[in-house]
Design an enzyme around this catalytic site. Structure first.
Site, PDB file in Angstrom:
ATOM      1  N   HIS A 120       0.827  -1.220   0.000  1.00  0.00           N
ATOM      2  CA  HIS A 120       0.000   0.000   0.000  1.00  0.00           C
ATOM      3  C   HIS A 120       0.854   1.259   0.000  1.00  0.00           C
ATOM      4  O   HIS A 120       0.411   2.321   0.424  1.00  0.00           O
ATOM      5  CB  HIS A 120      -0.943   0.004   1.216  1.00  0.00           C
ATOM      6  CG  HIS A 120      -2.028  -1.016   1.088  1.00  0.00           C
ATOM      7  ND1 HIS A 120      -2.703  -1.529   2.164  1.00  0.00           N
ATOM      8  CD2 HIS A 120      -2.539  -1.650  -0.005  1.00  0.00           C
ATOM      9  CE1 HIS A 120      -3.593  -2.419   1.748  1.00  0.00           C
ATOM     10  NE2 HIS A 120      -3.505  -2.516   0.436  1.00  0.00           N
ATOM     11  N   CYS A 152       6.489  22.411  -9.209  1.00  0.00           N
ATOM     12  CA  CYS A 152       5.454  22.917 -10.136  1.00  0.00           C
ATOM     13  C   CYS A 152       4.265  23.537  -9.415  1.00  0.00           C
ATOM     14  O   CYS A 152       3.355  24.059 -10.057  1.00  0.00           O
ATOM     15  CB  CYS A 152       4.974  21.777 -11.050  1.00  0.00           C
ATOM     16  SG  CYS A 152       3.851  20.636 -10.235  1.00  0.00           S
ATOM     17  N   THR A 190      -3.556  -8.739  10.686  1.00  0.00           N
ATOM     18  CA  THR A 190      -4.378  -8.154   9.623  1.00  0.00           C
ATOM     19  C   THR A 190      -5.778  -8.746   9.663  1.00  0.00           C
ATOM     20  O   THR A 190      -5.968  -9.929   9.938  1.00  0.00           O
ATOM     21  CB  THR A 190      -3.757  -8.381   8.228  1.00  0.00           C
ATOM     22  OG1 THR A 190      -4.626  -7.830   7.229  1.00  0.00           O
ATOM     23  CG2 THR A 190      -3.493  -9.839   7.931  1.00  0.00           C
TER      24      THR A 190
HETATM   25  N1  APR Z   1      -1.043  -8.069  17.637  1.00  0.00           N
HETATM   26  C1  APR Z   1      -1.547  -8.772  16.587  1.00  0.00           C
HETATM   27  N2  APR Z   1      -2.677  -8.436  15.933  1.00  0.00           N
HETATM   28  C2  APR Z   1      -3.326  -7.336  16.364  1.00  0.00           C
HETATM   29  C3  APR Z   1      -2.868  -6.537  17.445  1.00  0.00           C
HETATM   30  C4  APR Z   1      -1.675  -6.950  18.088  1.00  0.00           C
HETATM   31  N3  APR Z   1      -1.161  -6.275  19.133  1.00  0.00           N
HETATM   32  N4  APR Z   1      -3.745  -5.508  17.622  1.00  0.00           N
HETATM   33  C5  APR Z   1      -4.696  -5.642  16.677  1.00  0.00           C
HETATM   34  N5  APR Z   1      -4.455  -6.742  15.932  1.00  0.00           N
HETATM   35  C6  APR Z   1      -5.205  -7.236  14.768  1.00  0.00           C
HETATM   36  C7  APR Z   1      -6.692  -6.977  14.805  1.00  0.00           C
HETATM   37  O1  APR Z   1      -7.357  -8.058  15.451  1.00  0.00           O
HETATM   38  C8  APR Z   1      -7.036  -6.935  13.315  1.00  0.00           C
HETATM   39  O2  APR Z   1      -7.342  -8.233  12.823  1.00  0.00           O
HETATM   40  O3  APR Z   1      -4.723  -6.542  13.640  1.00  0.00           O
HETATM   41  C9  APR Z   1      -5.749  -6.470  12.665  1.00  0.00           C
HETATM   42  C10 APR Z   1      -5.819  -5.055  12.167  1.00  0.00           C
HETATM   43  O4  APR Z   1      -6.771  -5.035  11.119  1.00  0.00           O
HETATM   44  P1  APR Z   1      -6.962  -3.675  10.310  1.00  0.00           P
HETATM   45  O5  APR Z   1      -7.009  -2.532  11.254  1.00  0.00           O
HETATM   46  O6  APR Z   1      -8.092  -3.906   9.355  1.00  0.00           O
HETATM   47  O7  APR Z   1      -5.588  -3.516   9.528  1.00  0.00           O
HETATM   48  P2  APR Z   1      -5.178  -4.139   8.150  1.00  0.00           P
HETATM   49  O8  APR Z   1      -5.698  -5.531   8.005  1.00  0.00           O
HETATM   50  O9  APR Z   1      -3.712  -3.934   8.004  1.00  0.00           O
HETATM   51  O10 APR Z   1      -5.945  -3.164   7.126  1.00  0.00           O
HETATM   52  C11 APR Z   1      -5.665  -3.306   5.758  1.00  0.00           C
HETATM   53  O11 APR Z   1      -6.978  -1.321   5.348  1.00  0.00           O
HETATM   54  O12 APR Z   1      -7.561   0.877   5.767  1.00  0.00           O
HETATM   55  C12 APR Z   1      -6.805   0.054   4.971  1.00  0.00           C
HETATM   56  O13 APR Z   1      -4.873   0.663   3.814  1.00  0.00           O
HETATM   57  C13 APR Z   1      -5.339   0.354   5.097  1.00  0.00           C
HETATM   58  O14 APR Z   1      -3.466  -1.169   4.942  1.00  0.00           O
HETATM   59  C14 APR Z   1      -4.717  -0.953   5.565  1.00  0.00           C
HETATM   60  C15 APR Z   1      -5.751  -1.966   5.100  1.00  0.00           C
END
Ligand code: APR
Length: 249
Positions: A120, A152, A190
């Site tokens: 991203h 620019c 994630t």
């Molecule tokens: N350790 C491990 N996992 C964790 C922790 C932690 N300390 N804290 C939160 N999580 C988990 C949550 O349970 C969730 O499943 O991390 C995940 C975060 O999910 P999102 O906030 O949706 O992040 P992500 O999956 O990276 O989002 C993808 O969405 O908004 C867009 O571009 C943005 O790259 C991002 C994309």
């Protein structure tokens, strides 16, 4: 050591073509909030500010919010944690091919990872919407309501992928290649909710990889492609995954 961590440790130790797929959760213990879930970014800010069409039409509205989320807070203070450091040490030992990250915080590189595919993009660069000039965000004057290109005068945009934008080709191809060749995919922090990023672990699974997932809560992957689910905070879990070439992450 609990059973899931023991199993994850064995799978990772025996893996020969391993890659990691990381999301916002890996950086939460570094002080950077996730996008979804309690206290998350999208609970406090409108994601419309990261929609490319909205940004182009209303940069004066979007930029102040973007600065609050990504530059006034995230920018300088966050440090990598044991999870980032373990992945960097695994790469240095020749036991991790690469990291495919959805994160734009640069913490994998700060931890020492060299092969990082930023699916991203990154908040560390800005790009001009007019002449496409790019520069480090740290060297750009972001103080105006709408930061402008020094060459620019057109509007500058953070060089990360906005909703409605495509994935950088220099990240997409190597990430897909890593997925196709892996025997282990370590999925960390994630929700799996955003595509096409979420297709990378799915492709790895389709091509025969064993999926080890580390998350504090189940994700969309857990019930579909995950082979070993380790419930816990990324830094704490990685600190318990004992690998022979890492004495302390
Ligand atoms: N350790 C491990 N996992 C964790 C922790 C932690 N300390 N804290 C939160 N999580 C988990 C949550 O349970 C969730 O499943 O991390 C995940 C975060 O999910 P999102 O906030 O949706 O992040 P992500 O999956 O990276 O989002 C993808 O969405 O908004 C867009 O571009 C943005 O790259 C991002 C994309």
């Amino acid at each position: 050591m609990d059973n899931a961590i023991a199993k994850a440790t064995r799978i990772i130790s025996e893996g020969r073509r391993i890659f990691a797929f990381t999301g916002a959760g890996i950086s939460v213990e570094s002080g950077i909030p996730a996008f979804r879930g309690p206290g998350s970014v999208w609970e406090r800010y409108d994601p419309r500010n990261l929609d490319i069409d909205y940004f182009v039409q209303h940069p004066e509205k979007a930029w102040p919010v973007i600065k609050q989320i990504f530059y006034n807070f995230m920018g300088s203070h966050a440090q990598p944690n044991a999870a980032h450091r373990t992945l960097a040490l695994m790469e240095a030992a020749g036991h991790l091919d690469c990291v495919v990250t959805q994160n734009i915080d640069g913490l994998h590189q700060s931890a020492g990872s060299k092969r990082v595919h930023e699916f991203h993009g990154t908040a560390s660069r800005v790009v001009c919407l007019g002449c496409r000039h790019t520069m480090p965000a740290a060297e750009a004057d972001l103080s105006p309501d709408v930061p402008r290109c020094p060459l620019c005068g057109a509007v500058l945009k953070p060089d990360f992928v906005f909703f409605g934008e495509g994935i950088p080709a220099d990240a997409y191809e190597p990430s897909s290649q890593a997925a196709r060749h892996a025997d282990v995919c370590i999925v960390v922090g994630t929700s799996g909710e955003v595509m096409p990023a979420g297709m990378i672990p799915i492709e790895a699974k389709r091509c025969g990889a064993t999926v080890v997932e580390i998350n504090t809560t189940p994700s969309t992957f857990t019930r579909s492609i995950t082979d070993i689910f380790v419930q816990g905070k990324a830094a704490e879990v990685f600190a318990q995954i004992r690998l022979p070439y890492i004495d302390r992450p």
